[in-house]
Motif scaffolding. Structure first.
Motif, PDB file in Angstrom:
ATOM      1  N   THR A  37     -15.969   8.037  28.724  1.00 13.98           N
ATOM      2  CA  THR A  37     -17.336   8.637  29.418  1.00 13.98           C
ATOM      3  C   THR A  37     -17.393   8.606  30.735  1.00 13.98           C
ATOM      4  O   THR A  37     -17.430   7.449  31.131  1.00 13.98           O
ATOM      5  CB  THR A  37     -18.423   8.171  28.237  1.00 13.98           C
ATOM      6  N   ILE A  77     -15.533  12.809  28.780  1.00 11.74           N
ATOM      7  CA  ILE A  77     -16.905  13.279  28.335  1.00 11.74           C
ATOM      8  C   ILE A  77     -17.756  13.080  29.492  1.00 11.74           C
ATOM      9  O   ILE A  77     -18.027  11.814  30.144  1.00 11.74           O
ATOM     10  CB  ILE A  77     -17.422  12.302  26.860  1.00 11.74           C
ATOM     11  N   GLY A 122     -21.228  10.978  23.907  1.00  8.68           N
ATOM     12  CA  GLY A 122     -20.617  10.033  24.995  1.00  8.68           C
ATOM     13  C   GLY A 122     -20.601   8.395  24.335  1.00  8.68           C
ATOM     14  O   GLY A 122     -21.253   8.128  23.395  1.00  8.68           O
TER      15      GLY A 122
END
Length: 117
Positions: free
Chosen positions: A8, A49, A96
């Motif tokens: 993420t 992400i 995430g």
């Protein structure tokens, strides 16, 4: 099938941090993960992400173990990817997370990926 990890991009780094992975402005990027990856190999992917959307993937070019976290001193592995990566034309919903998670794309080894951004 394509295999790798998902990472993420923190929202506080902004969309610019994500864009530079796919716009050709850099040729390599370094991700890190705690410990040693047990299932990861050169040629696998890092899936990115941002704001709960899967945006693209980058091919892993090398994995270096033996690094240490600068604050805690705990072992970590550096994962280098070549950029620009392949970006999805339309991001997919993907929650995430913190840290690193293993990820498998069942999209016919990337045939579902569109590099047109």
């Amino acid at each position: 099938m394509s295999f790798g990890i998902s990472k993420t991009i923190p929202a506080n780094q902004g969309i610019e941090a994500l864009n530079k992975l796919y716009d050709g402005s850099i040729s390599e990027f370094e991700f890190h993960m705690a410990g040693k990856p047990s299932k990861l190999s050169v040629g696998d992917y890092v899936y990115t992400i941002f704001k709960n959307q899967l945006h693209g993937r980058l091919k892993i070019t090398r994995i270096e173990s033996g690094a240490r976290h600068p604050k805690s001193g705990k072992a970590r592995t550096l994962i280098y990817v070549s950029t620009p990566g392949k970006r999805l034309a339309i991001p997919l919903e993907k929650k995430g997370h913190r840290g690193t998670r293993y990820y498998q794309d069942a999209g016919n080894d990337g045939a579902s990926w569109d590099s047109k951004g």
